[in-house]
Design a protein around this motif. Structure first.
Motif, PDB file in Angstrom:
ATOM      1  N   ALA A 174      11.706  13.886 -14.343  1.00  0.00           N
ATOM      2  CA  ALA A 174      10.968  13.530 -13.125  1.00  0.00           C
ATOM      3  C   ALA A 174      11.901  13.417 -11.925  1.00  0.00           C
ATOM      4  CB  ALA A 174      10.211  12.218 -13.330  1.00  0.00           C
ATOM      5  N   GLY A 175      13.157  13.142 -12.174  1.00  0.00           N
ATOM      6  CA  GLY A 175      14.121  13.051 -11.090  1.00  0.00           C
ATOM      7  C   GLY A 175      14.516  14.384 -10.510  1.00  0.00           C
ATOM      8  N   ARG A 176      14.220  15.481 -11.222  1.00  0.00           N
ATOM      9  CA  ARG A 176      14.674  16.791 -10.743  1.00  0.00           C
ATOM     10  C   ARG A 176      13.603  17.865 -10.677  1.00  0.00           C
ATOM     11  NH1 ARG A 176      16.452  16.568 -16.082  1.00  0.00           N
ATOM     12  NH2 ARG A 176      15.827  18.364 -17.323  1.00  0.00           N
ATOM     13  N   VAL A 177      12.456  17.658 -11.276  1.00  0.00           N
ATOM     14  CA  VAL A 177      11.442  18.709 -11.363  1.00  0.00           C
ATOM     15  C   VAL A 177      10.764  18.925 -10.007  1.00  0.00           C
ATOM     16  CG1 VAL A 177       9.514  17.229 -12.067  1.00  0.00           C
ATOM     17  CG2 VAL A 177       9.584  19.599 -12.827  1.00  0.00           C
ATOM     18  N   GLU A 178      10.376  20.162  -9.742  1.00  0.00           N
ATOM     19  CA  GLU A 178       9.711  20.500  -8.483  1.00  0.00           C
ATOM     20  C   GLU A 178       8.205  20.695  -8.645  1.00  0.00           C
ATOM     21  OE1 GLU A 178      11.134  20.438  -5.524  1.00  0.00           O
ATOM     22  OE2 GLU A 178      13.016  19.863  -6.468  1.00  0.00           O
ATOM     23  N   ASP A 179       7.765  21.043  -9.835  1.00  0.00           N
ATOM     24  CA  ASP A 179       6.340  21.284 -10.079  1.00  0.00           C
ATOM     25  C   ASP A 179       5.583  19.955 -10.029  1.00  0.00           C
ATOM     26  OD1 ASP A 179       3.912  22.561 -10.939  1.00  0.00           O
ATOM     27  OD2 ASP A 179       4.327  21.818 -12.956  1.00  0.00           O
ATOM     28  N   PRO A 180       4.595  19.831  -9.149  1.00  0.00           N
ATOM     29  CA  PRO A 180       3.906  18.542  -9.012  1.00  0.00           C
ATOM     30  C   PRO A 180       3.141  18.106 -10.254  1.00  0.00           C
ATOM     31  CG  PRO A 180       2.880  20.198  -7.607  1.00  0.00           C
ATOM     32  CD  PRO A 180       4.112  20.808  -8.186  1.00  0.00           C
ATOM     33  N   VAL A 181       2.580  19.031 -11.018  1.00  0.00           N
ATOM     34  CA  VAL A 181       1.832  18.669 -12.224  1.00  0.00           C
ATOM     35  C   VAL A 181       2.790  18.123 -13.282  1.00  0.00           C
ATOM     36  CG1 VAL A 181       0.369  19.551 -14.079  1.00  0.00           C
ATOM     37  CG2 VAL A 181       0.004  20.323 -11.741  1.00  0.00           C
ATOM     38  N   THR A 182       3.907  18.794 -13.465  1.00  0.00           N
ATOM     39  CA  THR A 182       4.904  18.326 -14.416  1.00  0.00           C
ATOM     40  C   THR A 182       5.440  16.963 -13.992  1.00  0.00           C
ATOM     41  OG1 THR A 182       5.501  20.613 -14.888  1.00  0.00           O
ATOM     42  CG2 THR A 182       7.068  18.933 -15.569  1.00  0.00           C
ATOM     43  N   LEU A 183       5.652  16.781 -12.701  1.00  0.00           N
ATOM     44  CA  LEU A 183       6.140  15.504 -12.185  1.00  0.00           C
ATOM     45  C   LEU A 183       5.165  14.374 -12.487  1.00  0.00           C
ATOM     46  CD1 LEU A 183       8.053  13.759 -10.476  1.00  0.00           C
ATOM     47  CD2 LEU A 183       6.799  14.555  -8.454  1.00  0.00           C
ATOM     48  N   VAL A 184       3.889  14.594 -12.220  1.00  0.00           N
ATOM     49  CA  VAL A 184       2.894  13.549 -12.455  1.00  0.00           C
ATOM     50  C   VAL A 184       2.776  13.230 -13.933  1.00  0.00           C
ATOM     51  CG1 VAL A 184       0.425  13.034 -12.300  1.00  0.00           C
ATOM     52  CG2 VAL A 184       1.627  13.973 -10.331  1.00  0.00           C
ATOM     53  N   ARG A 185       2.817  14.242 -14.777  1.00  0.00           N
ATOM     54  CA  ARG A 185       2.737  13.996 -16.228  1.00  0.00           C
ATOM     55  C   ARG A 185       3.945  13.222 -16.730  1.00  0.00           C
ATOM     56  NH1 ARG A 185       0.023  19.558 -18.699  1.00  0.00           N
ATOM     57  NH2 ARG A 185      -1.914  19.335 -17.536  1.00  0.00           N
TER      58      ARG A 185
END
Length: 76
Positions: A34-45
């Motif tokens: 979550a500290g590095r991901v750019e995809d918003p869906v992956t971040l929220v999950r």
């Protein structure tokens, strides 16, 4: 690009599945992700799994992300 979308779907589903484990190593990985991901869906999950976890956790990757003024989490 159909291949890119398939890879993105796979990553999103993997994050959701890993979030169900609720073990410290799994949640620490998701916190770092979550500290590095750019995809918003992956971040929220990933953040949802971190939020459900009850125990000690190294949240430095999330704090580092919040310190970036252009981070989508801060902008929202």
């Amino acid at each position: 690009m159909p291949g890119r979308q398939a890879a993105l779907d796979l990553a999103r589903n993997a994050v959701a599945a890993l979030g169900r484990y609720a073990t410290r190593p799994a949640v620490e990985f998701l916190c770092a992700l979550a500290g590095r991901v750019e995809d918003p869906v992956t971040l929220v999950r990933a953040l949802a799994a971190v939020g459900r976890y009850r125990g000690p956790l190294d949240v430095r990757p999330l704090v580092a992300r919040l310190r970036k003024p252009d981070a989508p989490v801060v902008a929202a």
